[in-house]
Write a protein that holds these residues in place. Structure first.
Motif, PDB file in Angstrom:
ATOM      1  N   UNK A 179      63.241  -0.120  25.234  1.00 17.61           N
ATOM      2  CA  UNK A 179      61.983  -0.840  25.060  1.00 17.61           C
ATOM      3  C   UNK A 179      60.872   0.095  24.620  1.00 17.61           C
ATOM      4  N   UNK A 180      60.914   1.309  25.158  1.00 19.29           N
ATOM      5  CA  UNK A 180      59.937   2.322  24.777  1.00 19.29           C
ATOM      6  C   UNK A 180      60.681   3.637  24.584  1.00 19.29           C
ATOM      7  N   UNK A 181      60.781   4.097  23.356  1.00 24.29           N
ATOM      8  CA  UNK A 181      61.508   5.337  23.078  1.00 24.29           C
ATOM      9  C   UNK A 181      60.756   6.513  23.687  1.00 24.29           C
ATOM     10  N   UNK A 182      61.403   7.162  24.635  1.00 27.86           N
ATOM     11  CA  UNK A 182      60.805   8.308  25.316  1.00 27.86           C
ATOM     12  C   UNK A 182      61.545   9.558  24.852  1.00 27.86           C
ATOM     13  N   UNK A 183      60.988  10.226  23.868  1.00 26.94           N
ATOM     14  CA  UNK A 183      61.652  11.391  23.283  1.00 26.94           C
ATOM     15  C   UNK A 183      61.298  12.651  24.058  1.00 26.94           C
ATOM     16  N   UNK A 184      62.268  13.287  24.691  1.00 25.75           N
ATOM     17  CA  UNK A 184      61.981  14.508  25.452  1.00 25.75           C
ATOM     18  C   UNK A 184      61.547  15.641  24.535  1.00 25.75           C
ATOM     19  N   UNK A 185      60.743  16.566  25.031  1.00 27.09           N
ATOM     20  CA  UNK A 185      60.180  17.595  24.162  1.00 27.09           C
ATOM     21  C   UNK A 185      61.025  18.845  24.019  1.00 27.09           C
ATOM     22  N   UNK A 186      62.166  18.902  24.728  1.00 22.42           N
ATOM     23  CA  UNK A 186      62.840  20.203  24.755  1.00 22.42           C
ATOM     24  C   UNK A 186      64.355  20.129  24.576  1.00 22.42           C
ATOM     25  N   UNK A 187      65.117  20.586  25.563  1.00 21.37           N
ATOM     26  CA  UNK A 187      66.524  20.947  25.382  1.00 21.37           C
ATOM     27  C   UNK A 187      67.435  19.874  24.804  1.00 21.37           C
ATOM     28  N   UNK A 188      67.255  18.613  25.189  1.00 23.42           N
ATOM     29  CA  UNK A 188      68.152  17.582  24.685  1.00 23.42           C
ATOM     30  C   UNK A 188      68.134  17.526  23.163  1.00 23.42           C
ATOM     31  N   UNK A 189      67.009  17.834  22.550  1.00 20.84           N
ATOM     32  CA  UNK A 189      66.906  17.813  21.085  1.00 20.84           C
ATOM     33  C   UNK A 189      67.885  18.806  20.453  1.00 20.84           C
ATOM     34  N   UNK A 190      67.993  19.998  21.022  1.00 17.59           N
ATOM     35  CA  UNK A 190      68.926  20.985  20.456  1.00 17.59           C
ATOM     36  C   UNK A 190      70.367  20.673  20.846  1.00 17.59           C
ATOM     37  N   UNK A 191      70.564  20.146  22.072  1.00 19.81           N
ATOM     38  CA  UNK A 191      71.921  19.802  22.496  1.00 19.81           C
ATOM     39  C   UNK A 191      72.563  18.796  21.538  1.00 19.81           C
ATOM     40  N   UNK A 192      71.767  17.842  21.084  1.00 16.40           N
ATOM     41  CA  UNK A 192      72.298  16.771  20.249  1.00 16.40           C
ATOM     42  C   UNK A 192      72.785  17.255  18.885  1.00 16.40           C
TER      43      UNK A 192
END
Length: 504
Positions: A109-122
């Motif tokens: 419903x509301x995209x909550x984009x984390x600012x750190x590690x998950x971005x690189x993990x993906x």
């Protein structure tokens, strides 16, 4: 049996029928006079799928009896008693499942984009999980400490991208899976719809800012809760093994788990062997490097901030701790407060990052008193429970204000050597993997001279052209400079971020 007798007397339960297969202590309880209520106690081993305590009359008295019984040491000792209430209007609708459905949809419903590690993990699969290909002027560990987790989430990202869906959807899926596993963990550690609903909603309220980060440690937390709540050895072994393989610092979680559930001891040993093998026996070198960087760095990292200071600033956590202490004093049995003991273990690091597991453990340890306290103010009927739970969940959605670069901007980064600050390092790598970056995921692994420039840029708004040229950076991405050095040429701006070309 004295405990059970006191509970019966307190709640005016006067007629007891006891299964002959139960121990003699239980059989003696049948010698009471019939007055106000009736209970049947049967053997758990004899009919495992049947009700163990069957309510036949006077539901109001029985309801108090059930509450007293489930909160007593009898249940803590796992004696052969379970129960089912007959005659109470509990309704067929389970509020906990309504709250689960609402919670599962929150990330979509509301995209909550984390600012750190998950971005690189993906996206690490795009450079074969080898961070030395993207991070420069940094002292990285001799292996990828999150390779198993990255393999799994990378598959999700690859699939979402391959079918043409927005790649940020992969973040929402991971967050939703975490919420589902958290619910299972809470449900296994609670006994009623009311308990599950309230503790689930409160847990998300306490840890939502951590939960939506989607880090490997969050999966350790929810699997830990599932393992301690499950009565099945197979589930305990499965979750313990998954914890060991997903996270390189697995022993932080498996050591206390193996003390609570002995079935976790073998997965603990197996996990050490697993990590030794996949890291070519350099596992402990990586641990040593992590500890050394934390000890010898004067860089402040938010998740390593002092736990005690943060707890003192949170009245809810202080209340949970006080209630847990009172419960220990009342029961005079520290072993019956295993969740509190586990919370103490995770507090030993004195790092705020472990609040993600400390909070749910404290909530589970005090669940009966929490429900009792709430119902002193408002009766938790199904309607109130649904409204209260939904309000807590919706109000718990965090906001990170993460900047994700669009495709047009991301192309600018291709084949560049970029110096930036930590909060932009992750989004840059997520948007374009054909880059060379500083700082790395752990900022304290950065070359000291370069790290000092990052600190100066953030605190004083200045940057040294000589340092930029010395380390052969070609691009600077920032939002902190208060003056324009002569070696910088503006390429473009994206929201509040400025992208500079470094002139040699």
């Amino acid at each position: 049996m004295e405990i059970l007798k006191k509970i019966l007397k307190k709640n005016e339960i006067e007629k007891i029928f006891v299964d002959d297969s139960l121990p003699e202590e239980f059989k003696k309880l049948s010698n009471v006079e019939e007055k106000k209520a009736e209970v049947i106690i049967t053997n758990k081993q004899k009919t495992p799928l049947q009700a163990q305590i069957v309510i036949t009359t006077h539901p109001n008295k029985i309801k108090a009896f059930i509450y007293s019984l489930t909160n007593s040491e009898i249940m803590e000792r796992n004696l052969p008693i379970t129960y089912k209430i007959i005659g109470l209007k509990t309704g067929s609708l389970k509020i906990q499942y309504i709250l689960l459905i609402i919670a599962l949809f929150l990330p979509f419903l509301k995209v909550v984009t984390p600012p750190d590690d998950l971005l690189r993990h993906l996206v690490s699969y795009k450079f074969n999980y080898d961070y030395s290909k993207v991070y420069i002027n940094s002292d990285l560990p001799p292996y990828n400490p999150h390779i198993t987790f990255e393999w799994i989430v990378g598959k999700i990202h690859w699939f979402i991208s391959s079918i043409g869906l927005p790649e940020l959807l992969s973040i929402s899926i991971i967050q939703s899976v975490l919420i589902l596993l958290l619910f299972i963990g809470i449900k296994l550690n609670t006994r009623t719809d009311k308990e599950t609903s309230i503790i689930f909603a409160l847990t998300i309220a306490f840890i939502s800012t951590r939960l939506f980060l989607g880090r490997p440690s969050l999966f350790e937390t929810v699997l830990f809760l599932i393992a301690i709540g499950s009565k099945r050895s197979s589930i305990q072994i499965l979750t313990s093994t998954a914890m060991g393989m997903l996270y390189w610092l697995f022993w932080i979680y498996l050591i206390p788990l193996s003390l609570i559930k002995r079935t976790a001891f073998i997965p603990l040993i197996f996990s050490f062997i697993f990590w030794l093998v996949i890291t070519d026996f350099q596992y402990f070198e990586g641990i040593k490097q992590l500890l050394f960087s934390i000890k010898n760095s004067n860089v402040s990292v938010g998740e390593n901030s002092i736990l005690i200071t943060n707890i003192l600033a949170n009245p809810g956590l202080i209340l949970l701790i006080l209630i847990s202490i009172i419960k220990v004093i009342e029961t005079k049995n520290i072993r019956s407060n295993r969740n509190f003991l586990a919370a103490i273990w995770f507090s030993l690091s004195n790092q705020i990052r472990y609040i993600e597991i400390i909070a749910p453990l404290l909530l589970l340890n005090t669940k009966e008193k929490i429900i009792y306290g709430i119902e002193k103010v408002i009766r938790l009927n199904p309607v109130v429970l649904a409204i209260l739970g939904t309000s807590i969940l919706i109000g718990s959605i965090p906001t990170y204000n993460t900047i994700i670069f669009d495709k047009k901007t991301a192309k600018v980064f291709t084949n560049e050597k970029i110096l930036t600050s930590l909060e932009y390092s992750f989004p840059i790598l997520f948007s374009n993997q054909k880059v060379k970056l500083t700082p790395p995921m752990e900022i304290r692994w950065t070359n000291p001279e370069v790290l000092n420039q990052i600190k100066t840029m953030r605190t004083e708004g200045k940057i040294s052209c000589s340092i930029l040229k010395k380390y052969k950076y070609t691009m600077l991405v920032e939002s902190y400079l208060k003056e324009k050095p002569e070696c910088l040429e503006m390429i473009k701006t994206y929201k509040k971020v400025r992208i500079w070309r470094i002139k040699f």
